[in-house]
Design a protein around this motif. Structure first.
Motif, PDB file in Angstrom:
ATOM      1  N   ARG A  94       7.457  11.370  12.800  1.00  0.00           N
ATOM      2  CA  ARG A  94       7.446   9.902  13.061  1.00  0.00           C
ATOM      3  C   ARG A  94       6.435   8.768  12.289  1.00  0.00           C
ATOM      4  O   ARG A  94       6.929   7.826  12.248  1.00  0.00           O
ATOM      5  CB  ARG A  94       6.752   9.842  14.710  1.00  0.00           C
ATOM      6  N   HIS A  95       5.506   9.392  11.916  1.00  0.00           N
ATOM      7  CA  HIS A  95       4.736   8.681  11.037  1.00  0.00           C
ATOM      8  C   HIS A  95       5.438   8.425   9.720  1.00  0.00           C
ATOM      9  O   HIS A  95       5.175   7.123   9.406  1.00  0.00           O
ATOM     10  CB  HIS A  95       3.308   9.750  10.596  1.00  0.00           C
ATOM     11  N   ARG A  97       8.532   8.092   9.206  1.00  0.00           N
ATOM     12  CA  ARG A  97       9.504   7.182   9.474  1.00  0.00           C
ATOM     13  C   ARG A  97       9.026   5.865   9.605  1.00  0.00           C
ATOM     14  O   ARG A  97       9.515   4.880   9.322  1.00  0.00           O
ATOM     15  CB  ARG A  97      10.257   7.515  10.921  1.00  0.00           C
ATOM     16  N   THR A  98       7.739   5.730  10.328  1.00  0.00           N
ATOM     17  CA  THR A  98       7.032   4.439  10.390  1.00  0.00           C
ATOM     18  C   THR A  98       6.679   3.921   8.826  1.00  0.00           C
ATOM     19  O   THR A  98       7.049   2.620   8.845  1.00  0.00           O
ATOM     20  CB  THR A  98       5.646   4.457  11.214  1.00  0.00           C
ATOM     21  N   LYS A 115      10.013   2.310   7.593  1.00  0.00           N
ATOM     22  CA  LYS A 115      10.186   1.006   8.342  1.00  0.00           C
ATOM     23  C   LYS A 115       9.437   0.020   7.654  1.00  0.00           C
ATOM     24  O   LYS A 115       9.975  -1.341   7.467  1.00  0.00           O
ATOM     25  CB  LYS A 115       9.974   1.210   9.716  1.00  0.00           C
TER      26      LYS A 115
END
Length: 144
Positions: A96-97, A99-100, A103
Motif C-alpha cells: 500500500r505504501h 502504491r501511494t 500515485k
C-alpha cells in the motif's frame, strides 16, 4: 514520519511498520526485506518516467542489478523456511505504501521534485532495511 518538500509534496514513511518488523521473527524480517526490495525495484523500473531527472542511466542500471541480486539471494533464504508463506499484514502495508508513492509520482507528472522526495523515502527505506538485515543476521547467528 512524513518527508516534505517546498512544493508541498508529502511523502509518508512507514516508520511504525519498521518498528514492528524490527521485533519480528527472522523469517518475517527476511520476507519483509524481499517484499520491500521488490517494491523498490518496481518503482525504479519506471525509467520511462525519469525524463525529468538527471540520473545517469548506467548508475540506475547498476543500482537495479544490485537490488535484483539482493532480492534473489534473500528469496533463496525464504524458500528454505518451513513456515508456509501467507500474506502477512506487513506485506499488505508495504504494498500500500509503495502504491501511494507511485500515485504521488503520477499526480506530480513524474517531476524532478517528486522523484527527489520519493528517493529520499527510498534512501530511508534502504537505511532501515540495512538495520533490519543486521539485526536478523545477529538473531540468526544466535540460533545456530
Amino acid at each position: 514520519m512524513s518527508l516534505q518538500h517546498s512544493l508541498d509534496i508529502k511523502v509518508h514513511f512507514p516508520g511504525a511498520l519498521y518498528n514492528l518488523i524490527d521485533k519480528a521473527e527472522v523469517e518475517d524480517q527476511v520476507k519483509f526485506l524481499v517484499s520491500t526490495l521488490d517494491h523498490i525495484i518496481s518503482l525504479t523500473d519506471a525509467s520511462e518516467h525519469m525524463n525529468s531527472v538527471q540520473w545517469s542511466p548506467k548508475t540506475v542500471e547498476y543500482f537495479l542489478k544490485d537490488l535484483h541480486r539482493q532480492s534473489s539471494e534473500l528469496k533463496e533464504c525464504v524458500a528454505q523456511y518451513q513456515k508456509p508463506s501467507q500474506k502477512e499484514s506487513y506485506e499488505i502495508r508495504i504494498k500500500r505504501h509503495f502504491r501511494t508513492l507511485k500515485k504521488i509520482l503520477k499526480k506530480e507528472k513524474y517531476s524532478a521534485q517528486a522523484w527527489g522526495q520519493i528517493w529520499r523515502a527510498v534512501r530511508t527505506h534502504l537505511q532501515r532495511m540495512d538495520i533490519i538485515a543486521e539485526n536478523a543476521k545477529k538473531k540468526f547467528l544466535q540460533r545456530v
